[in-house]
Design an enzyme around this catalytic site. Structure first.
Site, mmCIF file in Angstrom:
data_model
loop_
_atom_site.group_PDB
_atom_site.id
_atom_site.type_symbol
_atom_site.label_atom_id
_atom_site.label_comp_id
_atom_site.label_asym_id
_atom_site.label_seq_id
_atom_site.Cartn_x
_atom_site.Cartn_y
_atom_site.Cartn_z
ATOM 1 N N GLU A 331 44.115 -33.621 5.871
ATOM 2 C CA GLU A 331 45.444 -34.099 5.248
ATOM 3 C C GLU A 331 45.002 -33.690 3.953
ATOM 4 O OE1 GLU A 331 45.973 -38.401 5.942
ATOM 5 O OE2 GLU A 331 44.842 -38.817 4.153
ATOM 6 N N CYS A 332 46.419 -33.044 3.212
ATOM 7 C CA CYS A 332 46.361 -32.521 1.726
ATOM 8 C C CYS A 332 45.427 -31.801 1.489
ATOM 9 C CB CYS A 332 46.529 -33.936 1.024
ATOM 10 S SG CYS A 332 47.352 -33.569 -0.548
ATOM 11 N N ALA A 333 44.387 -32.343 0.739
ATOM 12 C CA ALA A 333 43.077 -31.316 0.454
ATOM 13 C C ALA A 333 42.558 -30.784 1.553
ATOM 14 C CB ALA A 333 42.348 -32.354 -0.421
ATOM 15 N N SER A 427 47.969 -31.192 7.556
ATOM 16 C CA SER A 427 49.395 -31.547 7.087
ATOM 17 C C SER A 427 49.063 -32.083 5.552
ATOM 18 C CB SER A 427 49.802 -32.618 7.813
ATOM 19 O OG SER A 427 50.926 -33.223 7.164
#
Length: 452
Positions: A331-333, A427
């Protein structure tokens, strides 16, 4: 039944000094030999890192939007077990919650769910007697029980006297006063404070200075008395489960580049039977032996892009793991790290996508539905998550990349987002797994099948 003394540290708005006071209180009580439990209202990952340094135990988040309000009491009871006092730092202003949803997600809501008294931190630098109107307004507006005030950025003895007299007029005790020159600052960056894990030595020094500052400026005995006035909480502590150990190794990315993680994620994976091992992509050149699944949370890979790119052996190991069909959740990073490149620096190349920094901040809660079966969730799963980044990924989703994959999520007002296949979920959406413990069970189950 939970009887841990507890207090919520709130403010009229962001920037009044909540983190200074909350972290300083935790450190000051710990210095007295007390066992302290730290909490943060909302989805923020950075403040809990400083709380953890001060308390010597994980800083935990209480976010009714991400987990549901029914879990706030149980999660608190789980995190506060064995503590002499719990300190809960609020988010934004006391009554600020999710946009358009009233008090949902606000500090006031969490204080109510915990039946906890509130201490209001007020930046009084430009105020005199008018502070009484401010405090009175916050006391009368909602149902939060404001038990006292801590004044921040007080200019002089005379200024302090004026402020104390004004608060006494409206029946609100002043529990402490910090002078303007007393601030102990932590450096900031594009998403807020620099995480404690990135500056551990300096952060430890800052926390120690905060302990001294709060001990000298705040009546710790009075704050403890306020905390002890909290009623008993009739809840059963949250449990991460206790499945039989399977020997399945799940690696979780950590270290300075990947600091955004809720403590409950690793606890749920362990509770589902996995052996949870941390891998630091800035230091480790190989995945832990026997890795059957990889979880990569949030953080600041853009700050460490050169170092992450230079670790070619680990990037190759992650690609090999993905090619083997082992489940990977990011997620993200983590999404950025799995991409082909980040601002031109080669990353893992698991995703046929490019990531880049942007001046625009993307921020807010998202009510999403899973579009594609993945190791995290089956298609149709509904979640509430949180976005918080200044980067973009092109393409935005995996809809056009592979017939075997698709987009991770869809939500109102935006194109589908993220990448999902039977073995991959990547994501921008941050999720609190305590609200969906089945995520851990599903991931560990998939990892176990891969390991065999």
């Amino acid at each position: 039944m939970v009887t841990v003394p507890r207090v919520v540290i709130a403010a009229p708005a962001s920037g009044h000094g909540k983190t200074t006071v909350a972290t300083g209180l935790l450190a000051a009580y710990a210095a007295r030999g007390l066992t302290v439990a730290p909490f943060k209202v909302g989805p923020d990952y950075i403040d809990p890192g400083y709380h953890a340094l001060a308390a010597g135990r994980p800083g935990r988040n209480l976010d009714p939007v991400l987990t549901g309000e029914h879990l706030i009491g149980p999660l608190f009871a789980h995190g506060a077990a064995g503590a002499d006092i719990a300190v809960v730092e609020g988010v934004m202003g006391l009554y600020d919650g999710r946009t358009g949803a009233g008090e949902t997600g606000s500090t006031a809501q969490v204080a109510g769910l915990l039946e906890a008294p509130v201490i209001l931190v007020v930046d009084a630098a430009a105020q005199g007697r008018s502070v009484a109107a401010l405090v009175h307004g916050f006391r009368s507006f909602g149902n939060a029980r404001i038990a006292g005030v801590i004044l921040n950025r007080v200019g002089s003895d005379r200024h302090e006297t004026i402020l104390r007299d004004a608060c006494e007029e409206v029946g609100t005790p002043v529990l402490g006063a910090l002078r303007r020159a007393d601030a102990v600052a932590a450096p900031s960056r594009h998403l807020g404070l620099v995480p404690a894990a990135e500056r551990r030595a300096e952060a430890l020094s800052s926390v120690a200075a905060l302990a001294d500052l709060i001990a000298a400026s705040v009546d710790l005995d009075a704050v403890m008395s306020v905390a002890r006035s909290a009623a008993s909480l009739q809840v059963t502590p949250w449990s991460a489960g206790a499945a039989e150990k399977t020997g399945t190794v799940v690696a979780i990315a950590g270290g300075p580049a990947f600091t955004f993680a809720y403590a409950e994620t690793a606890e749920l994976l362990a509770g589902a039977g996995a052996e949870v091992v941390t891998v630091d992509p800035l230091r480790d050149e190989a995945l832990p032996e026997g890795t059957a699944a990889l979880v990569v949370g949030g953080g600041f890979p853009e700050v460490y892009a050169a170092e992450l790119s230079a670790n070619e052996p680990l990037r190759a190991a992650v690609r090999k793991l993905a090619e083997s069909g082992a489940p990977i959740v990011a997620e993200c990073a983590g999404l950025l790290w799995l991409a082909r490149g980040l601002d031109g620096a080669p990353m893992c190349g698991v995703l046929d996508a490019e990531a880049a920094m942007t001046p625009s901040l993307t921020l807010g809660y998202r009510d999403a539905v899973a579009l594609t079966d993945s190791p995290l969730a089956p298609a149709g799963t509904r979640v509430t998550g949180h976005e918080f980044h200044r980067t973009t990924v092109h393409p935005r989703s995996g809809l056009l990349l592979s017939p075997a994959g698709g987009a991770a999520w869809a939500w109102r007002g935006a194109d589908p987002e993220g990448f999902a296949t039977p073995s991959l979920h990547a994501s921008y959406l941050h999720l609190h797994w305590a609200g969906h413990p089945e995520f851990a069970t599903r991931l560990v189950g998939n990892a176990g099948q891969h390991a065999t």
